[in-house]
Design an enzyme around this catalytic site. Structure first.
Site, PDB file in Angstrom:
ATOM      1  CG  ASN A 127      37.973  41.688  31.542  1.00 43.35           C
ATOM      2  OD1 ASN A 127      36.857  41.509  30.512  1.00 43.35           O
ATOM      3  ND2 ASN A 127      39.569  42.395  30.709  1.00 43.35           N
ATOM      4  CB  ILE A 128      37.021  38.598  37.209  1.00 47.18           C
ATOM      5  CG1 ILE A 128      36.940  38.382  38.109  1.00 47.18           C
ATOM      6  CG2 ILE A 128      38.674  38.016  36.792  1.00 47.18           C
ATOM      7  CD1 ILE A 128      36.962  36.917  38.567  1.00 47.18           C
ATOM      8  CE  LYS A 129      41.501  44.312  33.009  1.00 49.00           C
ATOM      9  NZ  LYS A 129      42.862  44.392  32.158  1.00 49.00           N
ATOM     10  N   GLY A 130      37.773  44.182  36.982  1.00 49.88           N
ATOM     11  CA  GLY A 130      36.684  45.700  36.979  1.00 49.88           C
ATOM     12  C   GLY A 130      37.653  47.063  36.434  1.00 49.88           C
TER      13      GLY A 130
END
Length: 250
Positions: A127-130
């Protein structure tokens, strides 16, 4: 000052061998249960052993914490670990390497397989939030991510990987009861090798807190990542394995 090659655990003073262990016994909490816990501690090599905590876990189980000294030594020269054999790249460097050498997006398919419904690990990487201040693989402009989520059956994972022409398959396994993570991983690796021609199997990467990082070959996968792994570490490995070494499904 040189580091010693043989060490003992440290508790109150250097080399005293003190360790703390916790465990649960299937017995009600009473004096007999506490005596059983100390007996177990003695058989584990703790001498003397001190019972520092005991608490009932329902009517038929008791949780213990025991503190004591062990005589065992640790030979640091015999410790084997999996060292990173490639540089840790920034997102910009990862994207540049894929764009210049692969000349197309790198396709990653991720999932939690079997009955595992814990997506925290796979989401932290994809996910982009990482995770740990790093953006996940969705953030990389040259990486196309297909996150299948949780409880994905192995045949479904193989089929989707083929449809997406995946370069790499990332699998997270958190549930470890009865070594479910081991059986799921070996089943997954075997299924991919049966479904793909020799030499065309996507890169198989597995992560989870209970895997031994040095057991990748034994389980039939290419790489295992343990707890605390960051998206940047995974991205750097993918570039190393698929781009720099030329191992790509395309």
């Amino acid at each position: 000052m040189s580091q010693p090659t043989v060490v003992r655990p440290y508790g109150d003073t250097t080399g005293d061998g003190m360790v703390q262990v916790s465990f649960t016994l299937p017995v009600p909490h009473d004096k007999r249960a506490e005596g059983a816990a100390l007996q177990l501690a003695g058989k584990m090599g703790l001498a003397p052993a001190l019972l520092v905590h005991a608490r009932a876990v329902g009517p038929a189980h008791t949780f213990f914490i025991v503190y004591g000294s062990v005589s065992h030594l640790v030979d640091l020269a015999q410790v084997q670990v999996v060292e990173r054999d490639h540089p840790l790249l920034t997102p910009k460097e990862v994207n540049a390497a894929i764009r210049e050498r692969l000349r197309r997006p790198l396709v990653v398919v991720g999932a939690c397989i079997g009955t595992d419904a814990h997506t925290v690990g796979i989401d932290a990487i994809l996910n982009i939030k990482g995770f740990a201040g790093e953006k996940g693989l969705e953030y990389y402009s040259e990486v196309r991510v297909v996150n299948l989520g949780a409880q994905v059956l192995v045949p479904e994972l193989v089929e989707r990987a083929r449809e997406e022409q995946a370069d790499a398959v990332l699998v997270s396994q958190v549930v470890t009861q009865r070594d479910a993570h081991i059986s799921n991983t070996t089943q997954m690796a075997a299924a991919f090798r049966e479904a793909y021609p020799a030499g065309q199997v996507p890169l198989l990467v597995v992560g989870g807190p209970r895997f031994e990082e040095g057991s990748a070959g034994q389980l039939g996968v290419d790489r295992i990542f343990g707890r605390g792994t960051t998206p940047g570490e995974v991205a750097s490995y993918l570039v190393h394995a698929l781009v720099e070494n030329g191992r790509s499904s395309a």
